[in-house]
Design a protein around this motif. Sequence first.
Motif, PDB file in Angstrom:
ATOM      1  N   HIS A 277      -2.682   7.898   1.646  1.00  0.00           N
ATOM      2  CA  HIS A 277      -3.636   7.856   2.758  1.00  0.00           C
ATOM      3  C   HIS A 277      -3.956   9.273   3.222  1.00  0.00           C
ATOM      4  CE1 HIS A 277      -5.386   6.958   6.667  1.00  0.00           C
ATOM      5  NE2 HIS A 277      -5.550   5.725   6.229  1.00  0.00           N
TER       6      HIS A 277
ATOM      7  N   TYR B  75      -1.712  10.729   5.984  1.00  0.00           N
ATOM      8  CA  TYR B  75      -0.262  10.684   5.764  1.00  0.00           C
ATOM      9  C   TYR B  75       0.413  11.939   6.294  1.00  0.00           C
ATOM     10  CZ  TYR B  75       4.236  10.618   3.390  1.00  0.00           C
ATOM     11  OH  TYR B  75       5.576  10.657   3.119  1.00  0.00           O
TER      12      TYR B  75
ATOM     13  N   TYR C 112       0.854  -1.188   0.000  1.00  0.00           N
ATOM     14  CA  TYR C 112       0.000   0.000   0.000  1.00  0.00           C
ATOM     15  C   TYR C 112       0.891   1.240   0.000  1.00  0.00           C
ATOM     16  CZ  TYR C 112      -3.425   3.431   1.511  1.00  0.00           C
ATOM     17  OH  TYR C 112      -4.232   4.530   1.588  1.00  0.00           O
TER      18      TYR C 112
END
Length: 81
Positions: free
Chosen positions: A34, A37, A29
């Motif tokens: 995200h 992050y 991933y």
Amino acid sequence: MSQDELAVLNGGKCILQLRGVRPFLSDKYDITKHPNYKYLSDANPKNAFDIEKFLSTKLKLKPEEEFEVFDAGAAAGSESA
């Protein structure tokens, strides 16, 4: 997979081993995608946790605050007279 195959495994792949499931090959991933992050120290070094700073922080009580004091001294049975 043999040890040789593991040694040359693509850096974008990983082997996941979850309880109750046989190990399987998967893509890694990309954490930069995200939404949270920005809170990691990878994104901003200011987000790094400084354990030395945390441990050196002293509790600051205000004069009007109430608190309880507990004696956590010597263990039971080892008290000296």
